[in-house]
Design an enzyme around this catalytic site. Structure first.
Site, PDB file in Angstrom:
ATOM      1  N   HIS A  63       0.829  -1.210   0.000  1.00 43.43           N
ATOM      2  CA  HIS A  63       0.000   0.000   0.000  1.00 43.43           C
ATOM      3  C   HIS A  63       0.863   1.261   0.000  1.00 43.43           C
ATOM      4  O   HIS A  63       0.670   2.174  -0.824  1.00 43.43           O
ATOM      5  CB  HIS A  63      -0.902  -0.026   1.234  1.00 43.43           C
ATOM      6  CG  HIS A  63      -1.832   1.139   1.349  1.00 43.43           C
ATOM      7  ND1 HIS A  63      -3.122   1.102   0.904  1.00 43.43           N
ATOM      8  CD2 HIS A  63      -1.643   2.382   1.866  1.00 43.43           C
ATOM      9  CE1 HIS A  63      -3.705   2.264   1.127  1.00 43.43           C
ATOM     10  NE2 HIS A  63      -2.828   3.066   1.721  1.00 43.43           N
ATOM     11  N   GLU A  64       1.813   1.312   0.927  1.00 42.41           N
ATOM     12  CA  GLU A  64       2.644   2.518   1.038  1.00 42.41           C
ATOM     13  C   GLU A  64       3.584   2.662  -0.155  1.00 42.41           C
ATOM     14  O   GLU A  64       3.899   3.784  -0.561  1.00 42.41           O
ATOM     15  CB  GLU A  64       3.438   2.478   2.354  1.00 42.41           C
ATOM     16  CG  GLU A  64       2.578   2.507   3.601  1.00 42.41           C
ATOM     17  CD  GLU A  64       1.673   3.733   3.678  1.00 42.41           C
ATOM     18  OE1 GLU A  64       2.028   4.780   3.109  1.00 42.41           O
ATOM     19  OE2 GLU A  64       0.595   3.625   4.302  1.00 42.41           O
ATOM     20  N   HIS A  82       1.824   4.697  -2.793  1.00 42.03           N
ATOM     21  CA  HIS A  82       1.941   6.144  -2.573  1.00 42.03           C
ATOM     22  C   HIS A  82       3.337   6.640  -2.952  1.00 42.03           C
ATOM     23  O   HIS A  82       3.490   7.662  -3.633  1.00 42.03           O
ATOM     24  CB  HIS A  82       1.690   6.475  -1.098  1.00 42.03           C
ATOM     25  CG  HIS A  82       0.279   6.243  -0.639  1.00 42.03           C
ATOM     26  ND1 HIS A  82      -0.823   6.700  -1.308  1.00 42.03           N
ATOM     27  CD2 HIS A  82      -0.210   5.608   0.470  1.00 42.03           C
ATOM     28  CE1 HIS A  82      -1.926   6.369  -0.650  1.00 42.03           C
ATOM     29  NE2 HIS A  82      -1.575   5.689   0.428  1.00 42.03           N
TER      30      HIS A  82
END
Length: 457
Positions: A21-22, A25
């Site tokens: 997920h990170e 980003h």
């Protein structure tokens, strides 16, 4: 299964999926020209730290492996050098900020698609035919005309190919209007339609509780005979305390003979809180144990449990299985379709949960997720990868919800700024953050309550 095993695989799953997920980003922010200050896997004290690249990005592995974050340059959090102002989060165009916020959930969904793709490409798709087995007399299914041996071919006009499709289709139908038109093929080849109807809203909601769907409708899928032999016996469970062990063959319960593991389940379930005489054979010698049956709430009923599992290695006959090998392209298409259908169903059920049509007991917290992680890891690589798919899709979906503290809520803030030409006031953003935290605490509280209720029941 001990707590260390559950905790280990919970940490592995959470760390992996949060890192994915990170990284979404991080990767998109770098490509769009944002200045990234730190990419951390975990929280707390850094265990491993490395600074690299022209921007001197700090890469960290921290002590608490239950999350992670990407820190972007942001003038709201401190002074920014004039030469870096154009790369600050608040100075980038709103559409770019939205793309960066979308990247985390999208990478979770993409990760799930890639896992499914690899599984389908390597192993193909094996479906268990949705053939009806036992029916409860007087049940909804029996009154509607469903019969043992019927194969379900479609639900409300949508074709189904396996048992999982039927589960999802019935859950969708029962949580909506409470009516499911089943196209079935009888054992003699005749095709007809059976309509399962549940007009009462409270009864429909009970059907959405864990393990209640088929029990409430009154039928089960056909399954191969299972010997009346104990598989795993849970430590400190009623069976273990009475001296029963894995491999024991159950001969009788209260003097009534049993020959199938499902008979054991039925007899035990009917006597919550009672003490039963269980006759078993071990090493050719018959013995009898007095077992204090635990009571557990299952929907509106109390059922008995002695904490044992069925023997492993029970397989379906070839006539009950449908296997399809897939080319890389077909596997990718199937993976995308599966991810889309699961995410859409998840969104429908979540919305219906907010409307009170789906039971809140479906919310699972960290204890339940840890159990699922440990059990799936014990079952094998394919099972654990399937678990990762489900959790990754859930993580992607939940982060898109318009709750201010989540990515979805931040996207709403950016959209408002884009439309009105100026950011929301700090007061409005602070209120939104506080509201978001309160909503998350409420959801987590319900999920944790469900976990504890399952543990102590």
């Amino acid at each position: 299964m001990n707590l260390i095993w559950y905790a280990l695989w919970f940490v592995v799953a959470v760390s992996l999926l949060v890192t994915v997920h990170e990284f979404g980003h991080f990767w998109v922010a770098r490509r769009l020209g944002f200045k990234v200050l730190r990419f951390s896997v975990g929280f707390g004290k850094p265990l491993v730290r490395r600074v690299a690249g022209a921007d001197r990005v700090e890469y960290v592995i921290a002590a608490i492996p239950l999350g992670g974050y990407v820190k972007l340059l942001d003038e709201r959090e401190g002074p920014v050098a004039p030469e870096d102002l154009a790369r600050s989060f608040t100075r980038r165009p709103p559409w770019q900020r939205i793309v960066v916020l979308l990247a985390g959930p999208c990478f979770n969904i993409l990760f799930a698609v890639l896992l499914l793709w690899g599984m389908f490409w390597a192993s193909g798709v094996t479906e268990v035919k949705p053939v009806v087995g036992d029916l409860a007399q007087g049940s909804i299914a029996a009154r509607a005309g469903l019969r043992s041996g019927d194969e379900i071919r479609a639900i409300n006009g949508s074709a189904v190919t396996g048992q999982r499709d039927v589960v999802f289709g019935l859950l969708d139908a029962m949580s909506s209007r409470g009516e499911a038109a089943l196209a079935v093929r009888a054992a003699d080849g005749a095709v007809h339609t059976v309509t399962l109807s549940v007009p009462d809203a409270a009864q429909r909601r009970r059907l959405t509780e864990p393990a209640e769907l088929f029990r409430g409708l009154g039928f089960q899928f056909w399954a191969p005979p299972i010997p009346a032999v104990l598989g795993q016996v849970m430590p400190d469970g009623p069976a273990a305390r009475a001296g029963l062990k894995a491999g024991d063959q159950i001969v009788a319960i209260e003097g009534a003979p049993v020959s199938d593991f499902r008979e054991i389940v039925a007899r035990i379930s009917a006597h919550p809180g009672e003490t039963l005489a269980i006759t078993y054979r071990r090493g050719g010698v018959e013995q009898t144990a007095r077992v204090a049956v635990a009571a557990e709430e299952a929907g509106a009923k109390r059922i008995g449990r002695i904490r044992v599992m069925q023997p492993q290695g029970i397989t379906y006959p070839a006539s009950m299985l449908s296997h399809t090998d897939l080319t890389p392209t077909a596997a990718l298409g199937r993976a995308g379709g599966e991810a889309w259908s699961m995410t859409v169903l998840q969104a429908r059920l979540f919305w219906r949960m907010l409307l009170g049509q789906v039971s809140l007991k479906n919310l699972s917290g960290p204890l339940a997720i840890a159990e699922f992680a440990g059990d799936s890891a014990q079952a094998g690589v394919a099972s654990f990868m399937g678990f990762l798919v489900l959790i990754s899709l859930s993580l992607g979906f939940l982060n898109l919800l318009p709750i201010p503290i989540l990515d979805g809520g931040q996207i709403v803030f950016q959209l408002v700024e884009w439309l009105k030409g100026s950011p929301l006031s700090e007061r409005a953003q602070a209120f939104g953050q506080q509201l978001g935290i309160a909503l998350l605490i409420l959801l987590m509280g319900v999920a944790l309550f469900n976990d504890l209720a399952r543990q102590f029941s």
